[in-house]
Design a protein around this motif. Structure first.
Motif, PDB file in Angstrom:
ATOM      1  N   SER A 182       0.873  -1.168   0.000  1.00  0.00           N
ATOM      2  CA  SER A 182       0.000   0.000   0.000  1.00  0.00           C
ATOM      3  C   SER A 182       0.912   1.220   0.000  1.00  0.00           C
ATOM      4  CB  SER A 182      -0.884  -0.012   1.243  1.00  0.00           C
ATOM      5  OG  SER A 182      -1.612   1.173   1.320  1.00  0.00           O
ATOM      6  N   HIS A 183       0.812   2.048  -1.021  1.00  0.00           N
ATOM      7  CA  HIS A 183       1.675   3.215  -1.133  1.00  0.00           C
ATOM      8  C   HIS A 183       0.968   4.263  -1.977  1.00  0.00           C
ATOM      9  CE1 HIS A 183       5.153   5.705  -2.185  1.00  0.00           C
ATOM     10  NE2 HIS A 183       5.741   5.165  -1.129  1.00  0.00           N
ATOM     11  N   HIS A 184       1.119   5.527  -1.609  1.00  0.00           N
ATOM     12  CA  HIS A 184       0.421   6.588  -2.340  1.00  0.00           C
ATOM     13  C   HIS A 184       0.982   6.822  -3.738  1.00  0.00           C
ATOM     14  CE1 HIS A 184       3.776   8.571  -0.351  1.00  0.00           C
ATOM     15  NE2 HIS A 184       3.685   9.512  -1.252  1.00  0.00           N
ATOM     16  N   ASN A 185       2.209   6.434  -4.007  1.00  0.00           N
ATOM     17  CA  ASN A 185       2.801   6.549  -5.339  1.00  0.00           C
ATOM     18  C   ASN A 185       3.244   5.175  -5.831  1.00  0.00           C
ATOM     19  OD1 ASN A 185       2.419   9.294  -5.562  1.00  0.00           O
ATOM     20  ND2 ASN A 185       4.431   9.810  -4.777  1.00  0.00           N
ATOM     21  N   LEU A 186       2.295   4.270  -5.902  1.00  0.00           N
ATOM     22  CA  LEU A 186       2.565   2.904  -6.341  1.00  0.00           C
ATOM     23  C   LEU A 186       2.352   2.804  -7.846  1.00  0.00           C
ATOM     24  CD1 LEU A 186       3.084  -0.112  -5.719  1.00  0.00           C
ATOM     25  CD2 LEU A 186       0.620  -0.335  -5.336  1.00  0.00           C
ATOM     26  N   VAL A 187       3.362   2.271  -8.528  1.00  0.00           N
ATOM     27  CA  VAL A 187       3.272   2.021  -9.961  1.00  0.00           C
ATOM     28  C   VAL A 187       3.205   0.508 -10.134  1.00  0.00           C
ATOM     29  CG1 VAL A 187       4.426   2.237 -12.198  1.00  0.00           C
ATOM     30  CG2 VAL A 187       4.653   4.062 -10.494  1.00  0.00           C
ATOM     31  N   LEU A 188       2.173   0.052 -10.812  1.00  0.00           N
ATOM     32  CA  LEU A 188       2.042  -1.374 -11.110  1.00  0.00           C
ATOM     33  C   LEU A 188       2.357  -1.562 -12.586  1.00  0.00           C
ATOM     34  CD1 LEU A 188      -1.310  -2.094  -9.239  1.00  0.00           C
ATOM     35  CD2 LEU A 188       1.026  -2.449  -8.409  1.00  0.00           C
ATOM     36  N   THR A 189       3.366  -2.365 -12.892  1.00  0.00           N
ATOM     37  CA  THR A 189       3.787  -2.557 -14.273  1.00  0.00           C
ATOM     38  C   THR A 189       3.504  -4.000 -14.687  1.00  0.00           C
ATOM     39  OG1 THR A 189       5.519  -0.900 -14.019  1.00  0.00           O
ATOM     40  CG2 THR A 189       5.702  -2.377 -15.899  1.00  0.00           C
ATOM     41  N   TRP A 190       2.656  -4.142 -15.700  1.00  0.00           N
ATOM     42  CA  TRP A 190       2.355  -5.448 -16.288  1.00  0.00           C
ATOM     43  C   TRP A 190       3.282  -5.654 -17.477  1.00  0.00           C
ATOM     44  CZ3 TRP A 190      -1.460  -2.940 -13.703  1.00  0.00           C
ATOM     45  CH2 TRP A 190      -2.330  -3.711 -12.936  1.00  0.00           C
ATOM     46  N   HIS A 191       3.847  -6.829 -17.582  1.00  0.00           N
ATOM     47  CA  HIS A 191       4.697  -7.185 -18.710  1.00  0.00           C
ATOM     48  C   HIS A 191       4.027  -8.342 -19.438  1.00  0.00           C
ATOM     49  CE1 HIS A 191       7.983  -4.772 -17.087  1.00  0.00           C
ATOM     50  NE2 HIS A 191       7.600  -5.229 -15.919  1.00  0.00           N
ATOM     51  N   GLU A 192       3.903  -8.194 -20.735  1.00  0.00           N
ATOM     52  CA  GLU A 192       3.293  -9.247 -21.536  1.00  0.00           C
ATOM     53  C   GLU A 192       4.204  -9.594 -22.692  1.00  0.00           C
ATOM     54  OE1 GLU A 192      -0.709  -8.522 -22.775  1.00  0.00           O
ATOM     55  OE2 GLU A 192      -1.137  -7.353 -20.997  1.00  0.00           O
ATOM     56  N   PHE A 193       4.143 -10.830 -23.108  1.00  0.00           N
ATOM     57  CA  PHE A 193       4.897 -11.268 -24.277  1.00  0.00           C
ATOM     58  C   PHE A 193       3.917 -11.834 -25.285  1.00  0.00           C
ATOM     59  CE2 PHE A 193       7.181 -14.484 -26.719  1.00  0.00           C
ATOM     60  CZ  PHE A 193       8.167 -13.693 -27.250  1.00  0.00           C
ATOM     61  N   TRP A 194       3.843 -11.193 -26.440  1.00  0.00           N
ATOM     62  CA  TRP A 194       2.953 -11.638 -27.514  1.00  0.00           C
ATOM     63  C   TRP A 194       3.798 -11.866 -28.752  1.00  0.00           C
ATOM     64  CZ3 TRP A 194      -1.366  -7.388 -27.066  1.00  0.00           C
ATOM     65  CH2 TRP A 194      -2.040  -7.567 -25.866  1.00  0.00           C
ATOM     66  N   GLY A 195       4.121 -13.097 -29.026  1.00  0.00           N
ATOM     67  CA  GLY A 195       4.904 -13.400 -30.225  1.00  0.00           C
ATOM     68  C   GLY A 195       6.303 -12.831 -30.136  1.00  0.00           C
ATOM     69  N   THR A 196       6.702 -12.054 -31.135  1.00  0.00           N
ATOM     70  CA  THR A 196       8.067 -11.532 -31.194  1.00  0.00           C
ATOM     71  C   THR A 196       8.194 -10.153 -30.569  1.00  0.00           C
ATOM     72  OG1 THR A 196       7.642 -10.613 -33.382  1.00  0.00           O
ATOM     73  CG2 THR A 196       8.608 -12.831 -33.277  1.00  0.00           C
ATOM     74  N   THR A 197       7.107  -9.579 -30.076  1.00  0.00           N
ATOM     75  CA  THR A 197       7.187  -8.257 -29.444  1.00  0.00           C
ATOM     76  C   THR A 197       6.683  -8.339 -28.016  1.00  0.00           C
ATOM     77  OG1 THR A 197       4.975  -7.632 -30.174  1.00  0.00           O
ATOM     78  CG2 THR A 197       6.800  -7.061 -31.636  1.00  0.00           C
ATOM     79  N   GLY A 198       7.377  -7.664 -27.110  1.00  0.00           N
ATOM     80  CA  GLY A 198       6.944  -7.599 -25.718  1.00  0.00           C
ATOM     81  C   GLY A 198       6.310  -6.256 -25.450  1.00  0.00           C
ATOM     82  N   ARG A 199       5.445  -6.202 -24.479  1.00  0.00           N
ATOM     83  CA  ARG A 199       4.789  -4.952 -24.119  1.00  0.00           C
ATOM     84  C   ARG A 199       4.839  -4.776 -22.610  1.00  0.00           C
ATOM     85  NH1 ARG A 199      -0.563  -4.398 -27.876  1.00  0.00           N
ATOM     86  NH2 ARG A 199       0.529  -4.718 -29.813  1.00  0.00           N
TER      87      ARG A 199
END
Length: 136
Positions: A109-126
């Motif tokens: 729990s933090h007031h400046n929390l950044v949640l980063t999702w990483h996905e891999f779709w084929g040959t490009t990551g996001r």
């Protein structure tokens, strides 16, 4: 600024896209004068160390991340639970939590929390970052 990254796998001990991304961002932010910490599994041992300007903080002992080609849920839960014992995230200006395997985000729990999702779709990551309350 004091910045915390949270991810169990730590570069260069574990080499993957997420690990490399955190490492590159962290070392560049540290070179600009920011205090950067990475809370992860202690692949290097049980003590805090500095690597390329990043303070590496071990939260749990090294364990297998995968079983039959998939991330282990037990490892993720144990790592997430260990964060509560190891860190006071209120002392950081920004906390960037990598949201796979999901569980660490439930313990923070933090007031400046950044949640980063990483996905891999084929040959490009996001990567997608979600900010939960950045104050400007």
């Amino acid at each position: 600024m004091k910045i915390a990254f949270i991810y169990d796998a730590v570069y260069p001990w574990i080499k993957g896209g997420v690990e490399k991304r955190i490492f590159e961002m962290g070392r560049r932010l540290a070179a600009e004068g920011n205090e950067v910490c990475w809370f992860g599994i202690g692949w290097w041992g049980s003590r805090e160390i500095e690597h390329s300007g990043i303070r590496l903080i071990p939260c749990y002992k090294p364990v297998e991340l995968y079983s039959k080609g998939r991330r282990k849920i037990s490892e993720a839960i144990l790592f997430a639970a260990s964060l509560k014992r190891k860190a006071n995230f209120n002392e950081f200006d920004v906390v960037d939590c990598q949201v796979f395997p999901y569980f660490p985000a439930l313990f923070i729990s933090h007031h400046n929390l950044v949640l980063t999702w990483h996905e891999f779709w084929g040959t490009t990551g996001r990567s997608i970052s979600v900010f939960s309350g950045i104050s400007v």
